[in-house]
Design a protein around this motif. Structure first.
Motif, mmCIF file in Angstrom:
data_model
loop_
_atom_site.group_PDB
_atom_site.id
_atom_site.type_symbol
_atom_site.label_atom_id
_atom_site.label_comp_id
_atom_site.label_asym_id
_atom_site.label_seq_id
_atom_site.Cartn_x
_atom_site.Cartn_y
_atom_site.Cartn_z
ATOM 1 N N ALA A 1 -35.131 55.586 0.632
ATOM 2 C CA ALA A 1 -36.298 54.713 0.783
ATOM 3 C C ALA A 1 -36.069 53.635 1.838
ATOM 4 O O ALA A 1 -36.998 53.219 2.529
ATOM 5 C CB ALA A 1 -36.651 54.079 -0.555
ATOM 6 N N ARG A 2 -34.815 53.185 1.985
ATOM 7 C CA ARG A 2 -34.511 52.098 2.926
ATOM 8 C C ARG A 2 -34.082 52.573 4.310
ATOM 9 O O ARG A 2 -33.820 51.742 5.189
ATOM 10 C CB ARG A 2 -33.391 51.230 2.348
ATOM 11 C CG ARG A 2 -33.814 50.360 1.205
ATOM 12 C CD ARG A 2 -32.708 49.347 0.935
ATOM 13 N NE ARG A 2 -33.044 48.509 -0.180
ATOM 14 C CZ ARG A 2 -32.342 48.444 -1.316
ATOM 15 N NH1 ARG A 2 -31.271 49.175 -1.469
ATOM 16 N NH2 ARG A 2 -32.712 47.639 -2.276
ATOM 17 N N GLN A 3 -33.980 53.863 4.536
ATOM 18 C CA GLN A 3 -33.447 54.387 5.804
ATOM 19 C C GLN A 3 -34.126 53.829 7.059
ATOM 20 O O GLN A 3 -33.425 53.462 8.004
ATOM 21 C CB GLN A 3 -33.492 55.914 5.808
ATOM 22 C CG GLN A 3 -32.311 56.535 5.100
ATOM 23 C CD GLN A 3 -32.372 58.040 5.047
ATOM 24 O OE1 GLN A 3 -33.444 58.631 5.027
ATOM 25 N NE2 GLN A 3 -31.223 58.677 4.985
ATOM 26 N N PRO A 4 -35.464 53.744 7.123
ATOM 27 C CA PRO A 4 -36.071 53.198 8.350
ATOM 28 C C PRO A 4 -35.666 51.748 8.616
ATOM 29 O O PRO A 4 -35.469 51.361 9.762
ATOM 30 C CB PRO A 4 -37.579 53.296 8.069
ATOM 31 C CG PRO A 4 -37.722 54.298 6.997
ATOM 32 C CD PRO A 4 -36.479 54.217 6.185
ATOM 33 N N LEU A 5 -35.514 50.952 7.551
ATOM 34 C CA LEU A 5 -35.109 49.550 7.719
ATOM 35 C C LEU A 5 -33.670 49.469 8.219
ATOM 36 O O LEU A 5 -33.359 48.667 9.102
ATOM 37 C CB LEU A 5 -35.234 48.803 6.388
ATOM 38 C CG LEU A 5 -36.645 48.678 5.817
ATOM 39 C CD1 LEU A 5 -36.597 48.170 4.388
ATOM 40 C CD2 LEU A 5 -37.484 47.771 6.673
ATOM 41 N N THR A 6 -32.796 50.294 7.665
ATOM 42 C CA THR A 6 -31.389 50.309 8.074
ATOM 43 C C THR A 6 -31.255 50.741 9.528
ATOM 44 O O THR A 6 -30.502 50.148 10.295
ATOM 45 C CB THR A 6 -30.579 51.258 7.174
ATOM 46 O OG1 THR A 6 -30.856 50.946 5.802
ATOM 47 C CG2 THR A 6 -29.097 51.132 7.422
ATOM 48 N N LEU A 7 -32.024 51.778 9.891
ATOM 49 C CA LEU A 7 -31.968 52.306 11.259
ATOM 50 C C LEU A 7 -32.388 51.264 12.293
ATOM 51 O O LEU A 7 -31.745 51.122 13.335
ATOM 52 C CB LEU A 7 -32.876 53.541 11.377
ATOM 53 C CG LEU A 7 -32.989 54.172 12.752
ATOM 54 C CD1 LEU A 7 -31.720 54.955 13.080
ATOM 55 C CD2 LEU A 7 -34.189 55.080 12.831
ATOM 56 N N THR A 8 -33.450 50.524 11.983
ATOM 57 C CA THR A 8 -33.989 49.554 12.947
ATOM 58 C C THR A 8 -33.354 48.172 12.824
ATOM 59 O O THR A 8 -33.631 47.299 13.644
ATOM 60 C CB THR A 8 -35.516 49.421 12.767
ATOM 61 O OG1 THR A 8 -35.791 49.045 11.416
ATOM 62 C CG2 THR A 8 -36.219 50.714 13.094
ATOM 63 N N GLY A 9 -32.518 47.967 11.788
ATOM 64 C CA GLY A 9 -31.855 46.676 11.619
ATOM 65 C C GLY A 9 -32.789 45.581 11.148
ATOM 66 O O GLY A 9 -32.600 44.409 11.475
ATOM 67 N N THR A 10 -33.821 45.930 10.389
ATOM 68 C CA THR A 10 -34.797 44.949 9.912
ATOM 69 C C THR A 10 -34.741 44.808 8.389
ATOM 70 O O THR A 10 -35.756 44.511 7.758
ATOM 71 C CB THR A 10 -36.214 45.373 10.340
ATOM 72 O OG1 THR A 10 -36.454 46.705 9.882
ATOM 73 C CG2 THR A 10 -36.396 45.316 11.831
ATOM 74 N N THR A 11 -33.557 44.989 7.808
ATOM 75 C CA THR A 11 -33.426 45.038 6.343
ATOM 76 C C THR A 11 -33.886 43.748 5.665
ATOM 77 O O THR A 11 -34.643 43.795 4.707
ATOM 78 C CB THR A 11 -31.966 45.342 5.952
ATOM 79 O OG1 THR A 11 -31.563 46.537 6.622
ATOM 80 C CG2 THR A 11 -31.832 45.544 4.461
#
Length: 129
Positions: free
Chosen positions: A47-57
């Protein structure tokens, strides 16, 4: 970005409506914290992969309403919705997110059951006598 961004994610029978706004990194799924909703760590990671990838966690507060399907399908739907919302917020992130495959709707569905069979492909047990 003071307003909220709405996006929809889908996988199998699951549909996730995602609301993203600037905040402290709070991630709410169906009015529960993500840790309480997705019991398995792998589902939370998905679920968090897009945030981790873009560094916007820790940059955005995310509120998700997800219905239908099972836990894995719901986690995939949340990932799809979050990825779409991030692209709406910052179009510069689209190249990275698309390359990772998070914007692509996973079109695989359960194959329908056929008559004469027990499941989609499972035939009744054969006995010579």
């Amino acid at each position: 970005m003071s307003q909220q961004i709405l996006a929809t994610g889908r996988r199998k029978k699951a549909i996730a409506r995602v609301v993203v706004k600037e905040g402290t990194g709070e991630f709410i799924v169906n009015n529960k914290d993500i840790k309480d909703y997705f019991c398995m760590e792998t589902l939370r990671i998905i679920a968090r992969q897009p945030l981790t990838l873009t560094g916007t966690t820790g940059k955005y507060d995310i509120k998700v309403n997800v219905i239908g399907g099972g836990p894995t399908g719901q986690a995939g739907a949340v990932r799809h919705g979050v990825a779409r919302a991030l692209v709406l917020i910052d179009p510069a992130l689209k190249a990275d997110i698309k390359k990772a495959g998070y914007l692509t709707r996973d079109s695989r569905m359960v194959e329908r059951k056929k008559y004469g069979l027990k499941k989609a492909r499972r035939a009744p047990q054969f006995s010579k006598r």
